[in-house]
Write a protein that holds these residues in place. Structure first.
Motif, PDB file in Angstrom:
ATOM      1  N   ILE A 134      34.208  29.182  37.624  1.00 56.80           N
ATOM      2  CA  ILE A 134      33.414  28.519  38.670  1.00 56.80           C
ATOM      3  C   ILE A 134      34.305  28.142  39.849  1.00 56.80           C
ATOM      4  CG2 ILE A 134      32.071  26.453  39.225  1.00 56.80           C
ATOM      5  CD1 ILE A 134      31.029  26.514  36.326  1.00 56.80           C
ATOM      6  N   SER A 135      35.518  27.658  39.560  1.00 57.33           N
ATOM      7  CA  SER A 135      36.419  27.224  40.632  1.00 57.33           C
ATOM      8  C   SER A 135      36.799  28.366  41.567  1.00 57.33           C
ATOM      9  CB  SER A 135      37.688  26.596  40.042  1.00 57.33           C
ATOM     10  OG  SER A 135      38.538  27.581  39.462  1.00 57.33           O
ATOM     11  N   GLN A 136      36.743  29.602  41.063  1.00 56.35           N
ATOM     12  CA  GLN A 136      37.076  30.747  41.909  1.00 56.35           C
ATOM     13  C   GLN A 136      36.014  31.000  42.979  1.00 56.35           C
ATOM     14  OE1 GLN A 136      40.249  32.403  41.474  1.00 56.35           O
ATOM     15  NE2 GLN A 136      40.261  30.442  40.416  1.00 56.35           N
ATOM     16  N   GLY A 137      34.826  30.477  42.764  1.00 55.76           N
ATOM     17  CA  GLY A 137      33.754  30.659  43.737  1.00 55.76           C
ATOM     18  C   GLY A 137      33.488  29.447  44.592  1.00 55.76           C
ATOM     19  N   GLN A 184      40.497  44.185  42.890  1.00 53.78           N
ATOM     20  CA  GLN A 184      41.600  45.016  43.364  1.00 53.78           C
ATOM     21  C   GLN A 184      41.140  46.101  44.330  1.00 53.78           C
ATOM     22  OE1 GLN A 184      44.792  44.620  42.879  1.00 53.78           O
ATOM     23  NE2 GLN A 184      45.498  46.515  43.830  1.00 53.78           N
ATOM     24  N   PHE A 185      39.987  46.689  44.078  1.00 54.09           N
ATOM     25  CA  PHE A 185      39.607  47.900  44.814  1.00 54.09           C
ATOM     26  C   PHE A 185      38.352  47.768  45.675  1.00 54.09           C
ATOM     27  CE2 PHE A 185      41.975  49.432  41.037  1.00 54.09           C
ATOM     28  CZ  PHE A 185      43.039  50.039  41.703  1.00 54.09           C
ATOM     29  N   THR A 186      37.743  46.597  45.711  1.00 51.67           N
ATOM     30  CA  THR A 186      36.575  46.407  46.576  1.00 51.67           C
ATOM     31  C   THR A 186      36.780  45.178  47.444  1.00 51.67           C
ATOM     32  OG1 THR A 186      35.244  44.919  45.178  1.00 51.67           O
ATOM     33  CG2 THR A 186      35.153  47.288  44.678  1.00 51.67           C
ATOM     34  N   LYS A 187      35.907  45.000  48.398  1.00 51.05           N
ATOM     35  CA  LYS A 187      35.956  43.833  49.276  1.00 51.05           C
ATOM     36  C   LYS A 187      34.787  42.886  48.999  1.00 51.05           C
ATOM     37  CE  LYS A 187      38.415  46.194  53.010  1.00 51.05           C
ATOM     38  NZ  LYS A 187      38.412  46.540  54.454  1.00 51.05           N
ATOM     39  N   ILE A 188      34.230  42.974  47.787  1.00 56.90           N
ATOM     40  CA  ILE A 188      33.140  42.070  47.418  1.00 56.90           C
ATOM     41  C   ILE A 188      33.672  40.637  47.372  1.00 56.90           C
ATOM     42  CG2 ILE A 188      31.448  41.479  45.640  1.00 56.90           C
ATOM     43  CD1 ILE A 188      31.503  44.388  44.755  1.00 56.90           C
ATOM     44  N   PRO A 189      33.046  39.696  48.068  1.00 54.20           N
ATOM     45  CA  PRO A 189      33.540  38.312  48.071  1.00 54.20           C
ATOM     46  C   PRO A 189      33.576  37.721  46.660  1.00 54.20           C
ATOM     47  CG  PRO A 189      31.891  38.634  49.781  1.00 54.20           C
ATOM     48  CD  PRO A 189      31.860  39.859  48.927  1.00 54.20           C
ATOM     49  N   THR A 190      34.625  36.965  46.392  1.00 54.90           N
ATOM     50  CA  THR A 190      34.775  36.340  45.075  1.00 54.90           C
ATOM     51  C   THR A 190      33.574  35.476  44.691  1.00 54.90           C
ATOM     52  OG1 THR A 190      37.179  36.358  45.277  1.00 54.90           O
ATOM     53  CG2 THR A 190      36.226  34.820  43.681  1.00 54.90           C
ATOM     54  N   PRO A 191      33.050  34.623  45.584  1.00 50.38           N
ATOM     55  CA  PRO A 191      31.886  33.813  45.199  1.00 50.38           C
ATOM     56  C   PRO A 191      30.697  34.648  44.758  1.00 50.38           C
ATOM     57  CG  PRO A 191      32.843  32.979  47.233  1.00 50.38           C
ATOM     58  CD  PRO A 191      33.524  34.277  46.944  1.00 50.38           C
ATOM     59  N   LEU A 192      30.493  35.807  45.389  1.00 51.16           N
ATOM     60  CA  LEU A 192      29.370  36.665  45.013  1.00 51.16           C
ATOM     61  C   LEU A 192      29.561  37.215  43.598  1.00 51.16           C
ATOM     62  CD1 LEU A 192      26.741  38.044  45.773  1.00 51.16           C
ATOM     63  CD2 LEU A 192      28.065  39.897  46.823  1.00 51.16           C
ATOM     64  N   ILE A 193      30.795  37.587  43.261  1.00 48.44           N
ATOM     65  CA  ILE A 193      31.084  38.068  41.904  1.00 48.44           C
ATOM     66  C   ILE A 193      30.759  36.982  40.883  1.00 48.44           C
ATOM     67  CG2 ILE A 193      32.904  38.861  40.344  1.00 48.44           C
ATOM     68  CD1 ILE A 193      34.310  40.086  42.761  1.00 48.44           C
ATOM     69  N   ILE A 194      31.166  35.747  41.183  1.00 51.89           N
ATOM     70  CA  ILE A 194      30.917  34.625  40.272  1.00 51.89           C
ATOM     71  C   ILE A 194      29.421  34.355  40.148  1.00 51.89           C
ATOM     72  CG2 ILE A 194      31.237  32.153  39.941  1.00 51.89           C
ATOM     73  CD1 ILE A 194      33.687  33.789  39.326  1.00 51.89           C
TER      74      ILE A 194
END
Length: 403
Positions: free
Chosen positions: A267-270, A374-384
């Protein structure tokens, strides 16, 4: 160093804007500071920003928090600096304290189950592996540093005591300081003028908290001492904080379970703002036995403990850093300190994965998270957010709440 005269409320307004929009970790934070505070507002020069950031990187504590506080210090002295610290950390502290209360509530509603976090727990390991990869690439560049990194990781695997980490940091720093002759010479002036007030304040708070915690055995005081001590020892940023906190609060004191810790780290990563805000999550869960009021108190105590020592130290060193950095042993010691910190990251990935079932699902989630970062530019919050949504959906289906 010249500093533009500014209205303090405008500066604090910019700080709070950063605190709620600075997603993506220290690199994204630094880019936003450069754009907003240097190029747009001209609070300080670009050269001054890089100098302050470099200084914060070689001190223990949260680099981003120290950098923004140091800018406040340059502009308006200690009073503005402490206001800057408060404004910068408050949003993330409140979010992570609230996350802890929510996680605890959801567990009580589902007989202790964390199935709703099934996806983001292995994702947290992926984040740590990615952070380790990036950090090692920047900090470990010599055979000696590589050996120190592997040795510290090996020691951390088998001696999971919070007291072994500062010893390894000292050993690492001393071992590389001995080869200071390889550092380029810089003309040294005779003597350094040191003002000890902030250093004395840092040490006095540490000693007072340790003594009070020992004799009173009160949980809030002991929690403050635990986080203050960790905040005084962490070199390398928020990702290096993870193994320290995991060892002390999960393995050593069992205030949290491994699953709860992984959920909070993911959670903290987002969350925007300082990555050290995971401390508020841990502090809140450590005092959940005292109700919601206790959890909120624990989150605030943890924030104070983790952020104050780095602030005291940056205010202490900033006054004579220009002279101190000319000494070759000081610069040489940083190589060993950084190498040991990287070893801690390797250990963290292993220690956090060890309690987790080594099944196809978890390994795929770990690898997938790393590859996305590593290989995409997807924002970290969106992944979370996607991980949380999928996990909640899985949880409802598993418990026959969706028909």
């Amino acid at each position: 160093m010249t500093v533009k005269k500014v209205k303090y409320y405008l500066f604090l307004k910019d700080v709070i804007t950063l605190s709620v929009t600075a997603f993506g970790g220290p690199q994204a934070f630094l880019a936003m500071v450069l754009d907003m505070m240097v190029k747009k507002r001209h609070y300080i020069s670009e050269e001054d920003l890089w100098e302050l950031h470099a200084l914060c990187q070689v001190l223990p504590g949260p680099t981003s928090t120290q950098t923004i506080s140091a800018i406040g210090y340059r502009i308006g002295g200690p009073n503005l600096a402490y206001l800057t610290l408060l404004v910068w950390i408050l949003p993330a502290t409140l979010i992570m304290t609230g996350a802890a209360i929510l996680v605890d509530f959801l567990q009580t509603q589902t007989t202790g189950s964390l199935n709703f976090a099934k996806f983001i727990q292995p994702m947290a390991i992926g984040f740590i592996i990615y952070a380790a990869h990036k950090t090692i690439g920047k900090m470990v560049k010599t055979p000696e540093a590589t050996v120190l990194m592997m040795l510290s990781a090996f020691v951390a695997f088998f001696y999971n005591s919070p007291f072994i980490f500062p010893i390894m940091l000292i050993v690492g720093g001393v071992s590389t300081s001995l080869k200071f002759n390889k550092q380029p010479k810089i003309e040294e002036k005779s003597g350094i003028k040191v003002k000890w007030d902030n250093f004395v304040l840092w040490g006095a708070v540490l000693i007072a908290a340790a003594i009070l915690g020992h004799f009173t055995r009160m949980l809030p005081i002991r929690l403050f001492e635990n986080f203050y001590r960790n905040g005084s020892l962490i070199f390398g940023g928020g990702q290096v904080l993870v193994p320290y906190l995991y060892t002390e609060f999960v393995e050593f004191k069992a205030y949290l379970t491994s699953e709860e810790f992984l959920t909070g780290y993911a959670i903290s990563q987002g969350v925007p703002g300082p990555t050290f805000s995971i401390s508020s999550y841990i502090g809140a869960l450590s005092m959940r036995g005292m109700g919601i009021g206790g959890a909120i108190t624990g989150g605030l105590i943890a924030a104070a403990g983790i952020f104050l020592p780095g602030t005291f130290l940056i205010f202490f060193v900033i006054k004579f850093w220009d002279e101190l950095k000319k000494y070759r042993p000081v610069r040489a010691a940083l190589e060993g300190i950084n190498a040991v910190s990287c070893g801690m990251l390797i250990a963290a990935a292993y220690l956090l994965f060890e309690p987790m079932p080594a099944n196809t699902f978890n390994i795929t989630a770990i690898a997938g998270t790393y590859l996305l970062l590593q290989f995409t530019k997807i924002p970290t919050p969106l992944i979370i957010i996607v991980g949380i949504i999928v996990g909640v959906g899985y949880h409802f289906i598993l418990n026959n709440w969706v028909y």
